[in-house]
Each structure stands twice: as C-alpha cells, then as structure tokens.
Write an enzyme that holds these catalytic residues in place. Structure first.
Site, PDB file in Angstrom:
ATOM      1  N   GLY A  51      -4.240  22.832  28.975  1.00  0.00           N
ATOM      2  CA  GLY A  51      -2.935  22.233  29.259  1.00  0.00           C
ATOM      3  C   GLY A  51      -2.973  21.340  30.488  1.00  0.00           C
ATOM      4  O   GLY A  51      -2.396  20.241  30.497  1.00  0.00           O
ATOM      5  N   CYS A  52      -3.654  21.795  31.514  1.00  0.00           N
ATOM      6  CA  CYS A  52      -3.715  21.017  32.761  1.00  0.00           C
ATOM      7  C   CYS A  52      -4.538  19.749  32.574  1.00  0.00           C
ATOM      8  O   CYS A  52      -4.237  18.720  33.171  1.00  0.00           O
ATOM      9  CB  CYS A  52      -4.275  21.883  33.888  1.00  0.00           C
ATOM     10  SG  CYS A  52      -3.203  23.293  34.232  1.00  0.00           S
TER      11      CYS A  52
END
Length: 158
Positions: free
Chosen positions: A47-48
């Site tokens: 996600g990051c």
C-alpha cells in the site's frame, strides 16, 4: 498515545527530521510554499509503495501548482534510502522513529487491521499553506487513488 487531530486553520506542528540521506529537513524550510506532508505506515509495503509511486508520478503537476511533497514514516534511514532508490521517488522521505511528529499531527493511534484493533500509523495527509496553517487535514486515507482524490480537492490538473 493517540495524538490530537488537527483541524483546518490550526498551525502545523513544526518539525525537523532526517531525510533518507541523513540530512535535516524542517517544515520551516518550506515556509511561504504549499506543502503536502503525508504519513504512511512502512516503506516498501504494498500500500505504501502504491501511494508513494502515485505521489512520484504526480509530482510535476503538484509542483507546477506550487506544492512540495514530504513523506513521513517511522522507518529507519536505511529503509527509506532503499525505498527511495528502488521506487525512484523524487521527494524527501523523513524518518520519525520516536513517533513525536506522528503524534503531533494525530497520525498515530488505534486502527482496524484485518478485523483487529491495533495501534499504528494512521495513513494521513496534510496540506500546509504558505502561512504555516493546515489547509486540508485528511485522516485514514486509502493508499490507492488518494493522490487523484487529493489533486481534485486541490484543483490541480493532471
């Protein structure tokens, strides 16, 4: 341990943190410019990475609209350097290992992760105006599509 949430019009908490190269970066360095400060849980996680690459891919439109971007996580400098290098990130990644700045911005606290309540980084984005005040506080944002949504809110064309 959860910080107070910031509201539109609040003075952005000042900070000086080390970037991926170990150089000090202060919010004061960007006084008189519009700055996007975003908090993310961990470098090199799916996600990051999606979110960081989204900022990377949109940096030119953001910069031409007068915005600078700073990413903040609790990661150590070596992890940030690797993340920046592997993903070709074109903005500073700042290390806040003791979570002081996370807490000052209210970006640390309880969240739900796979149905369990855990304490950690709340994926959050703050637009700091030229006057050093919070123009747009966004808490618990999604990694995917966040930058497009942010650009829309800021009226920044692609």
């Amino acid at each position: 341990m959860t910080g107070t949430r910031l509201e539109k019009g609040d003075i952005a908490p000042a900070f000086t943190l080390s970037d991926q190269d170990g150089s000090p970066v202060s919010l004061a360095d960007f006084a008189g410019t519009k700055t996007i400060v975003y908090f993310y849980p961990a470098a090199s996680t799916p996600g990051c990475t999606t979110q960081a690459c989204d900022f990377r891919d949109n940096i030119n439109s953001l910069k031409s609209a007068g915005y600078q971007v700073l990413g903040v996580s609790k990661d150590e400098l070596d992890d940030l350097k690797t993340f920046q290098s592997e993903q070709g990130l074109n903005f500073p990644l700042l290390s806040d290992p003791d979570l002081t700045i996370h807490q000052a911005y209210g970006a640390w606290g309880e969240k739900s992760l796979y149905g369990k309540t855990v304490t950690g980084t709340l994926r959050s984005t703050f637009v700091v105006g030229e006057d050093g005040r919070i123009e747009l506080p966004l808490y618990n944002v999604k990694a995917t599509g966040h930058v497009a949504s942010l650009r829309k809110k800021l009226g920044v064309d692609a």
